[in-house]
Design a protein around this motif. Sequence first.
Motif, PDB file in Angstrom:
ATOM      1  N   GLU A   1       0.827  -1.203   0.000  1.00  0.00           N
ATOM      2  CA  GLU A   1       0.000   0.000   0.000  1.00  0.00           C
ATOM      3  C   GLU A   1       0.862   1.255   0.000  1.00  0.00           C
ATOM      4  N   LEU A   2       1.920   1.253   0.796  1.00  0.00           N
ATOM      5  CA  LEU A   2       2.801   2.416   0.848  1.00  0.00           C
ATOM      6  C   LEU A   2       3.512   2.626  -0.481  1.00  0.00           C
ATOM      7  N   LEU A   3       3.937   1.536  -1.109  1.00  0.00           N
ATOM      8  CA  LEU A   3       4.585   1.643  -2.422  1.00  0.00           C
ATOM      9  C   LEU A   3       3.628   2.243  -3.446  1.00  0.00           C
ATOM     10  N   ASN A   4       2.389   1.763  -3.450  1.00  0.00           N
ATOM     11  CA  ASN A   4       1.396   2.279  -4.387  1.00  0.00           C
ATOM     12  C   ASN A   4       1.092   3.743  -4.128  1.00  0.00           C
ATOM     13  N   ASN A   5       1.084   4.129  -2.851  1.00  0.00           N
ATOM     14  CA  ASN A   5       0.778   5.511  -2.498  1.00  0.00           C
ATOM     15  C   ASN A   5       1.871   6.471  -2.948  1.00  0.00           C
ATOM     16  N   ILE A   6       3.127   6.057  -2.854  1.00  0.00           N
ATOM     17  CA  ILE A   6       4.207   6.992  -3.153  1.00  0.00           C
ATOM     18  C   ILE A   6       4.623   6.974  -4.608  1.00  0.00           C
ATOM     19  N   ARG A   7       4.339   5.890  -5.341  1.00  0.00           N
ATOM     20  CA  ARG A   7       4.809   5.853  -6.720  1.00  0.00           C
ATOM     21  C   ARG A   7       3.757   5.434  -7.738  1.00  0.00           C
ATOM     22  N   GLY A   8       2.693   4.855  -7.313  1.00  0.00           N
ATOM     23  CA  GLY A   8       1.717   4.401  -8.285  1.00  0.00           C
ATOM     24  C   GLY A   8       1.931   2.951  -8.640  1.00  0.00           C
ATOM     25  N   ILE A   9       0.861   2.271  -8.980  1.00  0.00           N
ATOM     26  CA  ILE A   9       0.919   0.825  -9.168  1.00  0.00           C
ATOM     27  C   ILE A   9       1.646   0.437 -10.451  1.00  0.00           C
ATOM     28  N   ASP A  10       1.947   1.410 -11.325  1.00  0.00           N
ATOM     29  CA  ASP A  10       2.610   1.067 -12.589  1.00  0.00           C
ATOM     30  C   ASP A  10       4.133   1.087 -12.470  1.00  0.00           C
ATOM     31  N   THR A  11       4.664   1.314 -11.268  1.00  0.00           N
ATOM     32  CA  THR A  11       6.110   1.411 -11.099  1.00  0.00           C
ATOM     33  C   THR A  11       6.653   0.197 -10.375  1.00  0.00           C
ATOM     34  N   PHE A  12       7.718  -0.392 -10.919  1.00  0.00           N
ATOM     35  CA  PHE A  12       8.315  -1.569 -10.301  1.00  0.00           C
ATOM     36  C   PHE A  12       9.262  -1.156  -9.192  1.00  0.00           C
ATOM     37  N   VAL A  13       8.965  -1.579  -7.986  1.00  0.00           N
ATOM     38  CA  VAL A  13       9.834  -1.359  -6.842  1.00  0.00           C
ATOM     39  C   VAL A  13       9.755  -2.611  -5.980  1.00  0.00           C
ATOM     40  N   THR A  14      10.558  -2.658  -4.934  1.00  0.00           N
ATOM     41  CA  THR A  14      10.535  -3.808  -4.053  1.00  0.00           C
ATOM     42  C   THR A  14      10.108  -3.381  -2.660  1.00  0.00           C
ATOM     43  N   GLU A  15       9.662  -4.366  -1.863  1.00  0.00           N
ATOM     44  CA  GLU A  15       9.254  -4.055  -0.507  1.00  0.00           C
ATOM     45  C   GLU A  15      10.431  -3.540   0.319  1.00  0.00           C
ATOM     46  N   ARG A  16      11.622  -3.919  -0.072  1.00  0.00           N
ATOM     47  CA  ARG A  16      12.812  -3.442   0.619  1.00  0.00           C
ATOM     48  C   ARG A  16      12.914  -1.919   0.535  1.00  0.00           C
ATOM     49  N   SER A  17      12.385  -1.331  -0.532  1.00  0.00           N
ATOM     50  CA  SER A  17      12.422   0.118  -0.689  1.00  0.00           C
ATOM     51  C   SER A  17      11.702   0.807   0.457  1.00  0.00           C
ATOM     52  N   VAL A  18      10.527   0.295   0.828  1.00  0.00           N
ATOM     53  CA  VAL A  18       9.767   0.878   1.929  1.00  0.00           C
ATOM     54  C   VAL A  18      10.538   0.748   3.233  1.00  0.00           C
ATOM     55  N   ASP A  19      11.125  -0.401   3.470  1.00  0.00           N
ATOM     56  CA  ASP A  19      11.903  -0.610   4.702  1.00  0.00           C
ATOM     57  C   ASP A  19      13.019   0.423   4.809  1.00  0.00           C
TER      58      ASP A  19
END
Length: 228
Positions: free
Chosen positions: A178-196
Amino acid sequence: MSKVLLIEDDQSIADMISIYLAEEDYVVHWAADGKQGTELFHSVEPNVIILDIMLPDMNGIDLCRQFRTESSVPIMMISAKSEVSERVKALIIGADDYLCKPFSMRELAARTSALLRRSTMEKAPAEVNEKVYAHTIKLDLEKRCIYLQNHAVETTFSEFEIMRHFWLHPGKVFSREELLNNIRGIDTFVTERSVDVHITNLRKKVEADPKEPKHIKTVWGVGYKFEL
C-alpha cells in the motif's frame, strides 16, 4: 510545462529520452556530465531529475546525495546496474526511483509522470493542513515539511509521501504494498525493501530512539503504522 533535468553522458540515449519526453509536453534540459548537471540544477530549478549513475566526471550516486542536501525535487536514477544492492544504495542516499537499462521510453515517461503527480498533488483541505497535535512531530502539508520540536526536518520526496499518509491516517496499518502504491503508483516496479529503507531513514530523522520507535511502529507480518 514541467521541467526535466536529464544528466546522461550517452548522447544517443539522451537524444531519445529528450525527444520522447518533449512529445509528452516536458521541457528537457540535458547535461552530459556532473559539472554541467550541477550548473543546470541551480539555473533551471527542475521539477524532476533523471540521473545516470555512471558519469564521466563523477558518480551519479554522489551527485544525487549533493542534490538531496539542497532540494526535495524527485530524482530518478537510471543505470545498467540491476543489482538489488545498487537500487537500495540509491534509495538510501535520497533517490525516489531507479530504472535499469535498457528500458522503454514509455516506462520512463510513466515513471516520470508518477513522480511529478505525487509531487504536485492537490493541496489538502485547510482543516487537515492546519491541524496541530500536542506532540513533537508536526506536518505542514502545503510546504511539504516535517517539523520536529518546531525545527524543520529535511526529507526526500518519497519519505515525505510516506509520512503524509501516516499523518492523515494515524493508527491505520499500511502494508508495504500500500505504501509503495501511495508513493509511486501501481505502474512502477519497486521492491518491498524500498519501503523498509524509507522507514529506517524516517525513524532516524523523527524518532528520539530509532531502535525503539514511539511513532512509526512495525506491525509484524503486516506493515507499519503511525501513532501520535
